[in-house]
Design an enzyme around this catalytic site. Sequence first.
Site, PDB file in Angstrom:
ATOM      1  N   ASP A   1       0.856  -1.223  -0.023  1.00  0.00           N
ATOM      2  CA  ASP A   1       0.143   0.053   0.015  1.00  0.00           C
ATOM      3  C   ASP A   1       0.830   1.371  -0.047  1.00  0.00           C
ATOM      4  O   ASP A   1       1.918   1.207   0.683  1.00  0.00           O
ATOM      5  CB  ASP A   1      -1.005  -0.168   1.231  1.00  0.00           C
ATOM      6  CG  ASP A   1      -2.124   1.039   1.221  1.00  0.00           C
ATOM      7  OD1 ASP A   1      -3.202   0.461   0.979  1.00  0.00           O
ATOM      8  OD2 ASP A   1      -1.962   2.312   1.127  1.00  0.00           O
ATOM      9  N   ILE A   2       0.507   2.129  -0.933  1.00  0.00           N
ATOM     10  CA  ILE A   2       1.353   3.538  -0.947  1.00  0.00           C
ATOM     11  C   ILE A   2       1.153   4.415   0.290  1.00  0.00           C
ATOM     12  O   ILE A   2       2.034   5.161   0.695  1.00  0.00           O
ATOM     13  CB  ILE A   2       0.884   4.203  -2.238  1.00  0.00           C
ATOM     14  CG1 ILE A   2       2.041   5.239  -2.517  1.00  0.00           C
ATOM     15  CG2 ILE A   2      -0.650   4.861  -1.778  1.00  0.00           C
ATOM     16  CD1 ILE A   2       1.561   5.874  -3.921  1.00  0.00           C
TER      17      ILE A   2
ATOM     18  N   ASN B   1     -12.658  -3.101   2.556  1.00  0.00           N
ATOM     19  CA  ASN B   1     -13.582  -1.960   2.847  1.00  0.00           C
ATOM     20  C   ASN B   1     -14.429  -1.852   1.635  1.00  0.00           C
ATOM     21  O   ASN B   1     -14.204  -2.149   0.618  1.00  0.00           O
ATOM     22  CB  ASN B   1     -12.913  -0.717   2.505  1.00  0.00           C
ATOM     23  CG  ASN B   1     -11.735  -0.360   3.912  1.00  0.00           C
ATOM     24  OD1 ASN B   1     -12.236  -0.910   5.038  1.00  0.00           O
ATOM     25  ND2 ASN B   1     -10.756   0.139   3.880  1.00  0.00           N
TER      26      ASN B   1
ATOM     27  N   GLY C   1     -15.849   2.825   3.866  1.00  0.00           N
ATOM     28  CA  GLY C   1     -14.474   3.836   3.593  1.00  0.00           C
ATOM     29  C   GLY C   1     -13.711   3.281   2.412  1.00  0.00           C
ATOM     30  O   GLY C   1     -12.432   3.710   2.232  1.00  0.00           O
ATOM     31  N   GLN C   2     -14.328   2.691   1.348  1.00  0.00           N
ATOM     32  CA  GLN C   2     -13.785   2.290   0.205  1.00  0.00           C
ATOM     33  C   GLN C   2     -13.550   3.565  -0.614  1.00  0.00           C
ATOM     34  O   GLN C   2     -14.338   4.224  -0.931  1.00  0.00           O
ATOM     35  CB  GLN C   2     -14.705   1.273  -0.642  1.00  0.00           C
ATOM     36  CG  GLN C   2     -13.853   0.754  -2.041  1.00  0.00           C
ATOM     37  CD  GLN C   2     -14.616  -0.242  -2.624  1.00  0.00           C
ATOM     38  OE1 GLN C   2     -16.043  -0.494  -2.349  1.00  0.00           O
ATOM     39  NE2 GLN C   2     -14.276  -0.971  -3.651  1.00  0.00           N
TER      40      GLN C   2
ATOM     41  N   HIS D   1     -10.349  -5.016  -3.501  1.00  0.00           N
ATOM     42  CA  HIS D   1      -8.995  -5.081  -3.148  1.00  0.00           C
ATOM     43  C   HIS D   1      -8.927  -5.787  -1.753  1.00  0.00           C
ATOM     44  O   HIS D   1      -9.861  -5.492  -0.869  1.00  0.00           O
ATOM     45  CB  HIS D   1      -8.011  -3.936  -3.079  1.00  0.00           C
ATOM     46  CG  HIS D   1      -8.708  -2.840  -2.775  1.00  0.00           C
ATOM     47  ND1 HIS D   1      -9.566  -2.151  -3.405  1.00  0.00           N
ATOM     48  CD2 HIS D   1      -8.514  -2.172  -1.276  1.00  0.00           C
ATOM     49  CE1 HIS D   1      -9.922  -1.001  -2.483  1.00  0.00           C
ATOM     50  NE2 HIS D   1      -9.265  -0.948  -1.394  1.00  0.00           N
TER      51      HIS D   1
ATOM     52  N   HIS E   1      -6.731  -5.606   1.808  1.00  0.00           N
ATOM     53  CA  HIS E   1      -5.884  -5.169   2.645  1.00  0.00           C
ATOM     54  C   HIS E   1      -5.528  -6.121   3.638  1.00  0.00           C
ATOM     55  O   HIS E   1      -6.259  -6.621   4.253  1.00  0.00           O
ATOM     56  CB  HIS E   1      -6.533  -3.899   3.637  1.00  0.00           C
ATOM     57  CG  HIS E   1      -6.945  -2.690   2.761  1.00  0.00           C
ATOM     58  ND1 HIS E   1      -5.907  -1.598   2.717  1.00  0.00           N
ATOM     59  CD2 HIS E   1      -7.821  -2.459   2.313  1.00  0.00           C
ATOM     60  CE1 HIS E   1      -6.855  -0.616   2.102  1.00  0.00           C
ATOM     61  NE2 HIS E   1      -7.896  -1.130   2.054  1.00  0.00           N
TER      62      HIS E   1
HETATM   63  P1  AMP Z   1      -9.632   1.688   0.272  1.00  0.00           P
HETATM   64  O1  AMP Z   1      -9.604   2.848   0.891  1.00  0.00           O
HETATM   65  O2  AMP Z   1     -10.013   0.622   1.055  1.00  0.00           O
HETATM   66  O3  AMP Z   1     -10.475   1.708  -1.145  1.00  0.00           O
HETATM   67  O4  AMP Z   1      -8.162   1.580  -0.049  1.00  0.00           O
HETATM   68  C1  AMP Z   1      -7.470   1.812  -1.168  1.00  0.00           C
HETATM   69  C2  AMP Z   1      -5.904   1.643  -0.711  1.00  0.00           C
HETATM   70  O5  AMP Z   1      -5.254   2.095  -1.886  1.00  0.00           O
HETATM   71  C3  AMP Z   1      -5.425   2.987   0.101  1.00  0.00           C
HETATM   72  O6  AMP Z   1      -4.909   2.234   1.156  1.00  0.00           O
HETATM   73  C4  AMP Z   1      -4.500   3.546  -0.546  1.00  0.00           C
HETATM   74  O7  AMP Z   1      -3.303   4.220   0.020  1.00  0.00           O
HETATM   75  C5  AMP Z   1      -4.162   2.508  -1.753  1.00  0.00           C
HETATM   76  N1  AMP Z   1      -3.443   3.022  -2.740  1.00  0.00           N
HETATM   77  C6  AMP Z   1      -4.236   3.992  -3.784  1.00  0.00           C
HETATM   78  N2  AMP Z   1      -3.118   4.203  -4.890  1.00  0.00           N
HETATM   79  C7  AMP Z   1      -2.369   3.246  -4.677  1.00  0.00           C
HETATM   80  C8  AMP Z   1      -1.039   3.086  -5.566  1.00  0.00           C
HETATM   81  N3  AMP Z   1      -0.790   3.480  -6.737  1.00  0.00           N
HETATM   82  N4  AMP Z   1      -0.201   2.226  -5.138  1.00  0.00           N
HETATM   83  C9  AMP Z   1      -0.445   1.634  -3.922  1.00  0.00           C
HETATM   84  N5  AMP Z   1      -1.422   1.908  -3.079  1.00  0.00           N
HETATM   85  C10 AMP Z   1      -2.616   2.674  -3.464  1.00  0.00           C
END
Ligand code: AMP
Length: 114
Positions: free
Chosen positions: A30-31, A87, A93-94, A100, A102
């Site tokens: 995760d970024i 999420n 909170g998606q 995906h 986590h």
């Molecule tokens: P959610 O809020 O459950 O939809 O999770 C989306 C997740 O994607 C968040 O934790 C972000 O930090 C992560 N995210 C968004 N863009 C990227 C990216 N380019 N590379 C890695 N993680 C990302």
Amino acid sequence: MADCIFCQIAGGKIPTEFLYQDDTVVAFKDINPQAPVHFLVVPKKHIGSILDVGGDDADLLPTVQKVIAQLASKLGITDGGFRVVVNTGKDGGQTVPHLHFHVLGGRFLDWPPG
Ligand code: AMP
Ligand code: ZN
């Protein structure tokens, strides 16, 4: 979907270091990590959320489970334990509308979540 960031990552259009990839899923860090270990397991196919997993996706969830277990072991979080979070929708909170999973570990995770 062309404008979906996880489709772009899974399709190799955004350079990303994969922790794992096969025909069905990719996994990457995760970024914006929320724990010492925080990675995402993402189906290559665009699926909006867990609500959209269909009959064609029979192999998906067993594959996700296998990849989570393998990477959790590889990254050293099986002894301490970890959390898998999906999420879903606004209240869940998606923020990225591509399914995906986590995986968070490496510290104690409070319950209930905020
Ligand atoms: P959610 O809020 O459950 O939809 O999770 C989306 C997740 O994607 C968040 O934790 C972000 O930090 C992560 N995210 C968004 N863009 C990227 C990216 N380019 N590379 C890695 N993680 C990302
Ligand atoms: Zn997508």
